[in-house]
Design a protein around this motif. Structure first.
Motif, PDB file in Angstrom:
ATOM      1  N   ALA A   1      81.551 -36.899 -22.638  1.00 41.18           N
ATOM      2  CA  ALA A   1      80.172 -36.425 -22.745  1.00 41.18           C
ATOM      3  C   ALA A   1      79.713 -36.760 -24.162  1.00 41.18           C
ATOM      4  O   ALA A   1      80.413 -36.464 -25.129  1.00 41.18           O
ATOM      5  CB  ALA A   1      80.097 -34.927 -22.495  1.00 41.18           C
ATOM      6  N   VAL A   2      78.545 -37.408 -24.250  1.00 39.40           N
ATOM      7  CA  VAL A   2      78.041 -37.844 -25.556  1.00 39.40           C
ATOM      8  C   VAL A   2      76.860 -36.960 -25.953  1.00 39.40           C
ATOM      9  O   VAL A   2      75.935 -36.763 -25.170  1.00 39.40           O
ATOM     10  CB  VAL A   2      77.591 -39.325 -25.499  1.00 39.40           C
ATOM     11  CG1 VAL A   2      77.062 -39.770 -26.855  1.00 39.40           C
ATOM     12  CG2 VAL A   2      78.737 -40.217 -25.046  1.00 39.40           C
ATOM     13  N   THR A   3      76.909 -36.430 -27.162  1.00 36.99           N
ATOM     14  CA  THR A   3      75.821 -35.576 -27.638  1.00 36.99           C
ATOM     15  C   THR A   3      75.860 -35.548 -29.165  1.00 36.99           C
ATOM     16  O   THR A   3      76.661 -36.257 -29.779  1.00 36.99           O
ATOM     17  CB  THR A   3      75.941 -34.150 -27.035  1.00 36.99           C
ATOM     18  OG1 THR A   3      74.772 -33.404 -27.382  1.00 36.99           O
ATOM     19  CG2 THR A   3      77.171 -33.420 -27.537  1.00 36.99           C
ATOM     20  N   ASP A   4      74.977 -34.754 -29.789  1.00 36.98           N
ATOM     21  CA  ASP A   4      75.067 -34.578 -31.247  1.00 36.98           C
ATOM     22  C   ASP A   4      76.096 -33.484 -31.500  1.00 36.98           C
ATOM     23  O   ASP A   4      75.955 -32.378 -30.999  1.00 36.98           O
ATOM     24  CB  ASP A   4      73.702 -34.160 -31.821  1.00 36.98           C
ATOM     25  CG  ASP A   4      72.669 -35.261 -31.634  1.00 36.98           C
ATOM     26  OD1 ASP A   4      73.016 -36.432 -31.892  1.00 36.98           O
ATOM     27  OD2 ASP A   4      71.546 -34.955 -31.204  1.00 36.98           O
ATOM     28  N   THR A   5      77.113 -33.778 -32.279  1.00 37.81           N
ATOM     29  CA  THR A   5      78.179 -32.789 -32.454  1.00 37.81           C
ATOM     30  C   THR A   5      78.265 -32.241 -33.878  1.00 37.81           C
ATOM     31  O   THR A   5      79.135 -31.425 -34.170  1.00 37.81           O
ATOM     32  CB  THR A   5      79.560 -33.367 -32.063  1.00 37.81           C
ATOM     33  OG1 THR A   5      79.908 -34.390 -32.995  1.00 37.81           O
ATOM     34  CG2 THR A   5      79.551 -33.926 -30.647  1.00 37.81           C
ATOM     35  N   LEU A   6      77.367 -32.689 -34.762  1.00 38.30           N
ATOM     36  CA  LEU A   6      77.383 -32.147 -36.128  1.00 38.30           C
ATOM     37  C   LEU A   6      76.607 -30.828 -36.127  1.00 38.30           C
ATOM     38  O   LEU A   6      75.445 -30.789 -35.743  1.00 38.30           O
ATOM     39  CB  LEU A   6      76.766 -33.145 -37.112  1.00 38.30           C
ATOM     40  CG  LEU A   6      76.883 -32.763 -38.590  1.00 38.30           C
ATOM     41  CD1 LEU A   6      78.344 -32.674 -39.021  1.00 38.30           C
ATOM     42  CD2 LEU A   6      76.145 -33.778 -39.460  1.00 38.30           C
ATOM     43  N   MET A   7      77.286 -29.741 -36.528  1.00 36.60           N
ATOM     44  CA  MET A   7      76.673 -28.404 -36.453  1.00 36.60           C
ATOM     45  C   MET A   7      76.165 -27.985 -37.823  1.00 36.60           C
ATOM     46  O   MET A   7      76.926 -27.532 -38.659  1.00 36.60           O
ATOM     47  CB  MET A   7      77.710 -27.386 -35.960  1.00 36.60           C
ATOM     48  CG  MET A   7      78.223 -27.664 -34.563  1.00 36.60           C
ATOM     49  SD  MET A   7      79.571 -26.552 -34.101  1.00 36.60           S
ATOM     50  CE  MET A   7      80.955 -27.277 -34.981  1.00 36.60           C
ATOM     51  N   ARG A   8      74.875 -28.152 -38.060  1.00 38.96           N
ATOM     52  CA  ARG A   8      74.318 -27.713 -39.338  1.00 38.96           C
ATOM     53  C   ARG A   8      73.736 -26.321 -39.188  1.00 38.96           C
ATOM     54  O   ARG A   8      74.250 -25.372 -39.746  1.00 38.96           O
ATOM     55  CB  ARG A   8      73.290 -28.722 -39.852  1.00 38.96           C
ATOM     56  CG  ARG A   8      73.967 -29.924 -40.552  1.00 38.96           C
ATOM     57  CD  ARG A   8      73.040 -31.102 -40.724  1.00 38.96           C
ATOM     58  NE  ARG A   8      72.569 -31.610 -39.445  1.00 38.96           N
ATOM     59  CZ  ARG A   8      72.325 -32.887 -39.181  1.00 38.96           C
ATOM     60  NH1 ARG A   8      72.479 -33.814 -40.117  1.00 38.96           N
ATOM     61  NH2 ARG A   8      71.926 -33.259 -37.988  1.00 38.96           N
ATOM     62  N   GLY A   9      72.704 -26.181 -38.371  1.00 43.34           N
ATOM     63  CA  GLY A   9      72.076 -24.857 -38.220  1.00 43.34           C
ATOM     64  C   GLY A   9      72.407 -24.209 -36.889  1.00 43.34           C
ATOM     65  O   GLY A   9      73.116 -24.782 -36.067  1.00 43.34           O
ATOM     66  N   PRO A  10      71.874 -22.991 -36.666  1.00 44.30           N
ATOM     67  CA  PRO A  10      72.135 -22.240 -35.432  1.00 44.30           C
ATOM     68  C   PRO A  10      71.716 -22.995 -34.163  1.00 44.30           C
ATOM     69  O   PRO A  10      72.396 -22.913 -33.146  1.00 44.30           O
ATOM     70  CB  PRO A  10      71.291 -20.966 -35.584  1.00 44.30           C
ATOM     71  CG  PRO A  10      70.836 -20.935 -37.000  1.00 44.30           C
ATOM     72  CD  PRO A  10      71.030 -22.272 -37.612  1.00 44.30           C
ATOM     73  N   ALA A  11      70.595 -23.746 -34.247  1.00 41.21           N
ATOM     74  CA  ALA A  11      70.108 -24.455 -33.055  1.00 41.21           C
ATOM     75  C   ALA A  11      71.094 -25.545 -32.649  1.00 41.21           C
ATOM     76  O   ALA A  11      71.381 -25.744 -31.463  1.00 41.21           O
ATOM     77  CB  ALA A  11      68.725 -25.047 -33.324  1.00 41.21           C
ATOM     78  N   GLU A  12      71.641 -26.249 -33.647  1.00 35.15           N
ATOM     79  CA  GLU A  12      72.608 -27.320 -33.345  1.00 35.15           C
ATOM     80  C   GLU A  12      73.904 -26.736 -32.780  1.00 35.15           C
ATOM     81  O   GLU A  12      74.520 -27.325 -31.898  1.00 35.15           O
ATOM     82  CB  GLU A  12      72.894 -28.134 -34.608  1.00 35.15           C
ATOM     83  CG  GLU A  12      71.737 -29.058 -34.959  1.00 35.15           C
ATOM     84  CD  GLU A  12      71.913 -29.708 -36.316  1.00 35.15           C
ATOM     85  OE1 GLU A  12      72.369 -29.011 -37.255  1.00 35.15           O
ATOM     86  OE2 GLU A  12      71.599 -30.898 -36.433  1.00 35.15           O
ATOM     87  N   LYS A  13      74.317 -25.590 -33.309  1.00 34.43           N
ATOM     88  CA  LYS A  13      75.532 -24.947 -32.799  1.00 34.43           C
ATOM     89  C   LYS A  13      75.329 -24.536 -31.348  1.00 34.43           C
ATOM     90  O   LYS A  13      76.199 -24.727 -30.499  1.00 34.43           O
ATOM     91  CB  LYS A  13      75.877 -23.716 -33.648  1.00 34.43           C
ATOM     92  CG  LYS A  13      76.346 -24.082 -35.041  1.00 34.43           C
ATOM     93  CD  LYS A  13      76.460 -22.867 -35.952  1.00 34.43           C
ATOM     94  CE  LYS A  13      76.716 -23.336 -37.385  1.00 34.43           C
ATOM     95  NZ  LYS A  13      76.483 -22.292 -38.373  1.00 34.43           N
ATOM     96  N   ARG A  14      74.157 -23.994 -31.058  1.00 33.87           N
ATOM     97  CA  ARG A  14      73.854 -23.549 -29.705  1.00 33.87           C
ATOM     98  C   ARG A  14      73.824 -24.743 -28.741  1.00 33.87           C
ATOM     99  O   ARG A  14      74.400 -24.686 -27.654  1.00 33.87           O
ATOM    100  CB  ARG A  14      72.487 -22.843 -29.723  1.00 33.87           C
ATOM    101  CG  ARG A  14      72.074 -22.309 -28.389  1.00 33.87           C
ATOM    102  CD  ARG A  14      70.589 -21.939 -28.347  1.00 33.87           C
ATOM    103  NE  ARG A  14      70.261 -21.682 -26.958  1.00 33.87           N
ATOM    104  CZ  ARG A  14      70.124 -20.463 -26.451  1.00 33.87           C
ATOM    105  NH1 ARG A  14      70.220 -19.411 -27.200  1.00 33.87           N
ATOM    106  NH2 ARG A  14      69.877 -20.312 -25.175  1.00 33.87           N
ATOM    107  N   ARG A  15      73.196 -25.829 -29.173  1.00 32.72           N
ATOM    108  CA  ARG A  15      73.104 -26.994 -28.284  1.00 32.72           C
ATOM    109  C   ARG A  15      74.475 -27.592 -28.007  1.00 32.72           C
ATOM    110  O   ARG A  15      74.760 -28.037 -26.904  1.00 32.72           O
ATOM    111  CB  ARG A  15      72.166 -28.052 -28.885  1.00 32.72           C
ATOM    112  CG  ARG A  15      70.751 -27.937 -28.363  1.00 32.72           C
ATOM    113  CD  ARG A  15      69.944 -29.214 -28.555  1.00 32.72           C
ATOM    114  NE  ARG A  15      69.885 -29.635 -29.950  1.00 32.72           N
ATOM    115  CZ  ARG A  15      70.638 -30.584 -30.473  1.00 32.72           C
ATOM    116  NH1 ARG A  15      71.511 -31.245 -29.725  1.00 32.72           N
ATOM    117  NH2 ARG A  15      70.522 -30.881 -31.744  1.00 32.72           N
ATOM    118  N   LEU A  16      75.348 -27.611 -29.016  1.00 36.44           N
ATOM    119  CA  LEU A  16      76.689 -28.157 -28.804  1.00 36.44           C
ATOM    120  C   LEU A  16      77.472 -27.274 -27.826  1.00 36.44           C
ATOM    121  O   LEU A  16      78.173 -27.778 -26.941  1.00 36.44           O
ATOM    122  CB  LEU A  16      77.443 -28.295 -30.131  1.00 36.44           C
ATOM    123  CG  LEU A  16      78.856 -28.885 -30.013  1.00 36.44           C
ATOM    124  CD1 LEU A  16      78.849 -30.255 -29.333  1.00 36.44           C
ATOM    125  CD2 LEU A  16      79.528 -28.979 -31.388  1.00 36.44           C
ATOM    126  N   ALA A  17      77.311 -25.964 -27.949  1.00 38.84           N
ATOM    127  CA  ALA A  17      77.997 -25.048 -27.021  1.00 38.84           C
ATOM    128  C   ALA A  17      77.505 -25.283 -25.596  1.00 38.84           C
ATOM    129  O   ALA A  17      78.292 -25.357 -24.651  1.00 38.84           O
ATOM    130  CB  ALA A  17      77.761 -23.602 -27.450  1.00 38.84           C
TER     131      ALA A  17
END
Ligand code: GDP
Ligand code: CA
Length: 315
Positions: free
Chosen positions: A283-299
């Protein structure tokens, strides 16, 4: 139940996203304790504390470990008294290690201590140490075997890493709740943690790897390697030390036979077909977790990948 195999900083940040998309009481983290070490007579569990402080909202955000706005008076005094405080422990952080050591000496297990602390700090997810028995991750170097903390913190990873061993692992049993969590898991996630010295340690506890392979739940890993390099930490030399390429291919090789799907970054999309050819979905996605929104999207992306994963692992 969602069960997450967890190291320190990478796992803690991933779990911050996961608690935004799943009820905390449905999540259990099995946490590496191979980094544990005694400092100034006190039992320090770095990965458990990183995860616990992060989920409690008290972690030092710039470091990713330790407690925010902590002071270091105790360490200064220890130095005055002739100690060599090379492992940075803040004053409030030290209170955790004092209390942990006190309870361990009174006969509590590390799992009991950890559960009591996470409740006191209002952490909703269950934190399970991988084992209540001591395991020490050691790195082989030209100057001899070094405890992981000596290698990384005291000597700043300056020695060439030649190999890795987990001292005590044969006698270690999975802590209470670990195998039960894996048996009842609906999804098993391997967090974006160091595959050798965070996840590799957990998998080496007798019974853990077999429980994951035997589980009917989808197993999904998130790559800690982005564009051929770790985001932070010594994953590159340690992956090389055990013969793994420092790439998402190396991560896939490390988890071969164990995972159904690997979540990789868009920067590594060109390696997808290699990984699929090895029998692991991608599965390909953005995996760099900077802020809360990026962490949520990766989860979210990780749980989606698990839902659509086909079973690929061996029995
Ligand atoms: P440590 O015990 O604190 O070293 O923590 P871990 O083993 O959990 O994490 C170290 C790994 O986390 C490193 O290999 C990093 O590359 C990875 N990591 C840290 N932040 C991120 C991130 O935002 N995204 C991804 N994909 N990996 C990360
Ligand atoms: Ca660690």
């Amino acid at each position: 139940m969602i069960v997450v195999l967890a190291g320190g900083v990478g796992a803690a940040r991933f779990l911050e996203g996961l608690v935004q998309v799943a009820p905390p009481e449905t999540i259990a983290a099995i946490v590496n304790t191979g980094d544990d070490m005694v400092f100034h007579g006190l039992h320090v569990s770095p990965d458990i504390d990183i995860v616990m402080y992060t989920l409690a909202g008290i972690v030092d955000p710039s470091q990713g470990w330790g407690i925010r706005d902590d002071t270091t008076h105790a360490l200064s005094m220890l130095a005055t008294l002739g100690a060599d405080p090379w492992f940075k422990l803040g004053d409030r952080d030290l209170a955790v290690h004092i209390r942990r050591t006190e309870l361990l000496r009174a006969g509590w297990t590390l799992s009991q201590v950890t559960d009591s602390f996470r409740r006191a700090l209002h952490v909703g997810i269950r934190l399970l140490p991988m084992s209540d028995e001591p395991v020490a991750t050691e790195i082989s170097t030209p100057v001899g075997w070094l405890h992981f903390q000596q290698y990384l913190v005291q000597r700043r990873a300056r020695d060439e890493a030649l190999g890795v061993r987990f001292v005590g692992i044969e006698q270690a049993r999975p802590a209470p709740g670990v195998l039960e969590a894996l048996h009842t898991a609906e999804v098993i996630v391997i967090a974006p943690s160091n595959p050798v010295v965070s996840i590799g340690t957990i998998l080496a506890v007798p019974g853990v790897r077999d429980a994951i392979v035997a589980s009917s739940a989808p197993v999904v890993a998130v790559s800690p390697i982005i564009a051929g390099a770790p985001v932070k930490g010594p994953a590159a030399p340690l992956m090389r030390a055990v013969g793994l390429e420092v790439s998402v291919r190396g991560v896939a090789a490390c988890y071969q036979g164990l995972i159904d799907v690997l979540v990789i970054d868009r920067a590594d999309a060109d390696l997808s077909s290699d990984i699929r050819a090895s029998g692991i979905d991608v599965a390909v996605t953005d995996t760099l977790m900077r802020g809360p929104a990026e962490k949520r999207r990766l989860a979210e992306a990780t749980l989606d990948a698990a839902r659509t994963a086909k079973r690929h692992r061996s029995y």
